[in-house]
Design a protein around this motif. Structure first.
Motif, PDB file in Angstrom:
ATOM      1  N   ASP A  63      -8.791   5.519   5.207  1.00  0.00           N
ATOM      2  CA  ASP A  63      -9.235   4.126   5.276  1.00  0.00           C
ATOM      3  C   ASP A  63      -8.022   3.188   5.219  1.00  0.00           C
ATOM      4  OD1 ASP A  63     -10.021   1.457   4.147  1.00  0.00           O
ATOM      5  OD2 ASP A  63     -12.016   2.338   4.243  1.00  0.00           O
ATOM      6  N   PRO A  64      -7.862   2.274   6.191  1.00  0.00           N
ATOM      7  CA  PRO A  64      -6.686   1.393   6.204  1.00  0.00           C
ATOM      8  C   PRO A  64      -6.548   0.555   4.926  1.00  0.00           C
ATOM      9  CG  PRO A  64      -7.837   1.278   8.312  1.00  0.00           C
ATOM     10  CD  PRO A  64      -8.708   2.081   7.391  1.00  0.00           C
ATOM     11  N   MET A  65      -7.675   0.132   4.348  1.00  0.00           N
ATOM     12  CA  MET A  65      -7.589  -0.687   3.138  1.00  0.00           C
ATOM     13  C   MET A  65      -7.123   0.145   1.950  1.00  0.00           C
ATOM     14  SD  MET A  65      -8.143  -3.750   3.945  1.00  0.00           S
ATOM     15  CE  MET A  65      -7.305  -3.331   5.487  1.00  0.00           C
ATOM     16  N   PHE A  66      -7.627   1.382   1.849  1.00  0.00           N
ATOM     17  CA  PHE A  66      -7.202   2.239   0.742  1.00  0.00           C
ATOM     18  C   PHE A  66      -5.729   2.599   0.895  1.00  0.00           C
ATOM     19  CE2 PHE A  66      -6.712   6.233  -1.580  1.00  0.00           C
ATOM     20  CZ  PHE A  66      -7.239   5.870  -2.811  1.00  0.00           C
ATOM     21  N   ARG A  67      -5.303   2.898   2.116  1.00  0.00           N
ATOM     22  CA  ARG A  67      -3.893   3.215   2.363  1.00  0.00           C
ATOM     23  C   ARG A  67      -3.000   2.015   2.040  1.00  0.00           C
ATOM     24  NH1 ARG A  67      -2.931   7.652   5.840  1.00  0.00           N
ATOM     25  NH2 ARG A  67      -1.223   6.552   6.860  1.00  0.00           N
ATOM     26  N   MET A 114      -3.672  -0.322  -0.126  1.00  0.00           N
ATOM     27  CA  MET A 114      -3.631  -0.456  -1.587  1.00  0.00           C
ATOM     28  C   MET A 114      -2.589   0.465  -2.199  1.00  0.00           C
ATOM     29  SD  MET A 114      -7.505  -0.733  -2.974  1.00  0.00           S
ATOM     30  CE  MET A 114      -6.852  -0.581  -4.618  1.00  0.00           C
ATOM     31  N   ARG A 115      -2.604   1.721  -1.787  1.00  0.00           N
ATOM     32  CA  ARG A 115      -1.646   2.679  -2.350  1.00  0.00           C
ATOM     33  C   ARG A 115      -0.211   2.302  -2.008  1.00  0.00           C
ATOM     34  NH1 ARG A 115      -3.736   8.679  -3.415  1.00  0.00           N
ATOM     35  NH2 ARG A 115      -1.542   9.170  -3.114  1.00  0.00           N
ATOM     36  N   LEU A 116      -0.009   1.870  -0.762  1.00  0.00           N
ATOM     37  CA  LEU A 116       1.331   1.483  -0.349  1.00  0.00           C
ATOM     38  C   LEU A 116       1.814   0.282  -1.154  1.00  0.00           C
ATOM     39  CD1 LEU A 116       3.766   1.710   1.511  1.00  0.00           C
ATOM     40  CD2 LEU A 116       2.534   0.307   3.191  1.00  0.00           C
ATOM     41  N   SER A 117       0.957  -0.725  -1.311  1.00  0.00           N
ATOM     42  CA  SER A 117       1.353  -1.900  -2.086  1.00  0.00           C
ATOM     43  C   SER A 117       1.591  -1.543  -3.552  1.00  0.00           C
ATOM     44  CB  SER A 117       0.286  -2.994  -1.986  1.00  0.00           C
ATOM     45  OG  SER A 117       0.266  -3.560  -0.693  1.00  0.00           O
ATOM     46  N   ALA A 118       0.710  -0.715  -4.122  1.00  0.00           N
ATOM     47  CA  ALA A 118       0.870  -0.338  -5.527  1.00  0.00           C
ATOM     48  C   ALA A 118       2.205   0.369  -5.757  1.00  0.00           C
ATOM     49  CB  ALA A 118      -0.291   0.547  -5.971  1.00  0.00           C
ATOM     50  N   GLY A 119       2.529   1.319  -4.890  1.00  0.00           N
ATOM     51  CA  GLY A 119       3.792   2.027  -5.040  1.00  0.00           C
ATOM     52  C   GLY A 119       4.996   1.122  -4.846  1.00  0.00           C
ATOM     53  N   THR A 120       4.881   0.192  -3.907  1.00  0.00           N
ATOM     54  CA  THR A 120       5.976  -0.743  -3.657  1.00  0.00           C
ATOM     55  C   THR A 120       6.172  -1.680  -4.845  1.00  0.00           C
ATOM     56  OG1 THR A 120       5.530  -0.641  -1.282  1.00  0.00           O
ATOM     57  CG2 THR A 120       6.835  -2.505  -2.078  1.00  0.00           C
ATOM     58  N   ILE A 121       5.076  -2.160  -5.414  1.00  0.00           N
ATOM     59  CA  ILE A 121       5.140  -3.042  -6.593  1.00  0.00           C
ATOM     60  C   ILE A 121       5.862  -2.336  -7.739  1.00  0.00           C
ATOM     61  CG2 ILE A 121       3.733  -4.119  -8.403  1.00  0.00           C
ATOM     62  CD1 ILE A 121       1.580  -4.481  -6.098  1.00  0.00           C
ATOM     63  N   ILE A 122       5.486  -1.093  -7.983  1.00  0.00           N
ATOM     64  CA  ILE A 122       6.093  -0.325  -9.073  1.00  0.00           C
ATOM     65  C   ILE A 122       7.586  -0.129  -8.831  1.00  0.00           C
ATOM     66  CG2 ILE A 122       6.149   1.984 -10.121  1.00  0.00           C
ATOM     67  CD1 ILE A 122       3.025   1.970  -9.661  1.00  0.00           C
ATOM     68  N   GLY A 123       7.955   0.209  -7.588  1.00  0.00           N
ATOM     69  CA  GLY A 123       9.366   0.411  -7.274  1.00  0.00           C
ATOM     70  C   GLY A 123      10.186  -0.858  -7.427  1.00  0.00           C
ATOM     71  N   ILE A 124       9.651  -1.994  -6.965  1.00  0.00           N
ATOM     72  CA  ILE A 124      10.399  -3.253  -7.074  1.00  0.00           C
ATOM     73  C   ILE A 124      10.555  -3.658  -8.532  1.00  0.00           C
ATOM     74  CG2 ILE A 124      10.388  -5.719  -6.555  1.00  0.00           C
ATOM     75  CD1 ILE A 124       8.996  -5.058  -3.914  1.00  0.00           C
ATOM     76  N   PHE A 125       9.478  -3.514  -9.315  1.00  0.00           N
ATOM     77  CA  PHE A 125       9.634  -3.910 -10.717  1.00  0.00           C
ATOM     78  C   PHE A 125      10.635  -3.019 -11.432  1.00  0.00           C
ATOM     79  CE2 PHE A 125       8.760  -4.523 -15.186  1.00  0.00           C
ATOM     80  CZ  PHE A 125       8.727  -5.913 -15.248  1.00  0.00           C
ATOM     81  N   ASN A 126      10.631  -1.744 -11.103  1.00  0.00           N
ATOM     82  CA  ASN A 126      11.641  -0.856 -11.679  1.00  0.00           C
ATOM     83  C   ASN A 126      13.046  -1.341 -11.339  1.00  0.00           C
ATOM     84  OD1 ASN A 126      13.500   1.708 -11.054  1.00  0.00           O
ATOM     85  ND2 ASN A 126      12.250   2.109 -12.847  1.00  0.00           N
ATOM     86  N   PHE A 130      -2.027  -6.261  -2.340  1.00  0.00           N
ATOM     87  CA  PHE A 130      -2.817  -5.245  -3.049  1.00  0.00           C
ATOM     88  C   PHE A 130      -4.196  -5.795  -3.390  1.00  0.00           C
ATOM     89  CE2 PHE A 130      -4.381  -3.506  -7.053  1.00  0.00           C
ATOM     90  CZ  PHE A 130      -4.342  -2.133  -6.810  1.00  0.00           C
ATOM     91  N   MET A 131      -4.248  -6.980  -3.937  1.00  0.00           N
ATOM     92  CA  MET A 131      -5.518  -7.579  -4.341  1.00  0.00           C
ATOM     93  C   MET A 131      -6.418  -7.849  -3.133  1.00  0.00           C
ATOM     94  SD  MET A 131      -3.964 -10.164  -7.215  1.00  0.00           S
ATOM     95  CE  MET A 131      -5.518 -10.997  -7.527  1.00  0.00           C
ATOM     96  N   ALA A 132      -5.820  -8.267  -2.025  1.00  0.00           N
ATOM     97  CA  ALA A 132      -6.611  -8.514  -0.814  1.00  0.00           C
ATOM     98  C   ALA A 132      -7.209  -7.215  -0.279  1.00  0.00           C
ATOM     99  CB  ALA A 132      -5.730  -9.177   0.250  1.00  0.00           C
ATOM    100  N   ALA A 133      -6.412  -6.147  -0.264  1.00  0.00           N
ATOM    101  CA  ALA A 133      -6.925  -4.857   0.202  1.00  0.00           C
ATOM    102  C   ALA A 133      -8.008  -4.335  -0.733  1.00  0.00           C
ATOM    103  CB  ALA A 133      -5.771  -3.850   0.315  1.00  0.00           C
TER     104      ALA A 133
END
Length: 335
Positions: A219-223, A225-237, A284-287
């Motif tokens: 599902d494009p929305m689920f994908r 979400m995962r991509l944004s979540a991982g990117t958010i975590i990496g940037i904050f790190n 992420f929130m939009a997806a």
């Protein structure tokens, strides 16, 4: 809502967008005690100062924040995975510089054995010699305890994500060996792999006794979400760790990539990274809002993606793993 980060110990960070409620498992203290015993039993804390550094890192806190509704045994398993990957990451960072070719061969062998469902230590004595028997023994245990819970399709997906993480790690090591700063777009792409978030997002499923259907994974929305979540975590790190990396001359941080490529001051580069972080949170929130599913498995996985984003932020500030010698400047992007 803007999450204002002021100070935790002597660690500070710029304010970022994080409209998610912090939660933590009631099992956190028990899992932290267990994790120290587990790491000690596997011989992972033999180096001088390792036990004190392990205690400061508070790995159990990250998992307890990322999975606040999981049972204690499940939290113990995913914390053991986290410990194993952090130990592997630290080992590869050193070994790929001092002895690159055997280490690269060991990485390829590890992925092959996982794909074949063979215990790494028992099936490959050479792998044990390169990575160390304590680590291969720990990987044996967590893989065995995980693979008996899941389907062949999940195993193949997970091992593919482990391979992606290792490819990202090898890429970083090659850059360090050549003192090569990565380009910004290249860094974004490869950082997502080296952060290992995809494999840890996969682990949400066996922890909760669910498995995502193929249509959800596609599902494009689920994908998104995962991509944004991982990117958010990496940037904050990166926002937390850049002073530590600057101290050792490590180029692998989005702050430094912005600084080099866009010819920014360090302060402006930090806030360019903050702006990108916040854009990813909005995406992420939009997806999440557009994702159309009533499947309980999907709901629990989405909930833990939210917990991961917020939990990583809170853990990064309370963990001793990223304590820098200096701190980022304090203002919002655009101010």
């Amino acid at each position: 809502m803007m999450h204002e980060i002021t100070q935790a110990g002597h660690l500070t960070a710029p304010s970022v967008l994080c409209p998610f409620t912090p939660r933590i498992s009631p099992h956190v203290d028990a899992v932290q005690r267990w994790s120290m015993q587990w790491a000690t039993r596997h011989g992972l804390l033999e180096r001088s100062g390792a036990r004190a550094a392990f205690a400061r890192a508070r790995f159990a806190n990250l998992m307890a924040r990322a999975h606040p509704d999981a049972g204690q045994a499940d939290l113990q398993l995913v914390t053991a995975w986290l410990i194993s990957i952090f130990v592997l990451d630290d080992l590869l960072e050193r070994a790929l510089v001092t002895d690159p070719e055997p280490t690269r061969s060991a990485v390829e062998e590890l992925v092959r054995l996982l794909r074949e469902q063979a215990p790494p230590a028992a099936a490959s004595p050479v792998l044990g010699e390169v990575l160390g028997r304590p680590l291969t023994g720990a990987l044996d245990e967590v893989w065995h305890r995980t693979e008996e819970r899941v389907s062949p399709a999940w195993r193949e997906r997970f091992v593919g994500h482990v391979a992606g993480y290792l490819i990202g790690t090898l890429w970083e090591a090659g850059n360090r060996a050549e003192d090569r700063p990565p380009r910004l777009e290249e860094y974004r792409r490869m950082r997502y792999q080296s952060a290992a978030t995809e494999m840890f997002f996969d682990l949400i499923e066996p922890m909760h006794g669910v498995e995502l259907p193929a249509e959800t994974l596609a599902d494009p929305m689920f994908r998104a979400m995962r991509l944004s979540a991982g990117t958010i975590i990496g940037i904050f790190n990166d926002l937390i760790s850049w002073p530590k990396e600057a101290a050792v001359g490590d180029h692998h941080n989005i702050v430094f990539a912005f600084q080099r490529e866009q010819k920014l001051s360090l302060e402006d580069a930090v806030y360019a990274a903050v702006a990108e972080h916040d854009e990813q949170v909005v995406e992420f929130m939009a997806a999440m809002e557009r994702l159309d599913s009533t499947d309980p498995a999907v709901k629990v996985c989405v909930a833990d993606l939210v917990h991961w984003i917020r939990g990583n932020l809170d853990w990064s500030l309370e963990s001793g793993r990223y304590m820098p010698s200096e701190v980022p400047p304090q203002r919002r992007a655009g101010e």
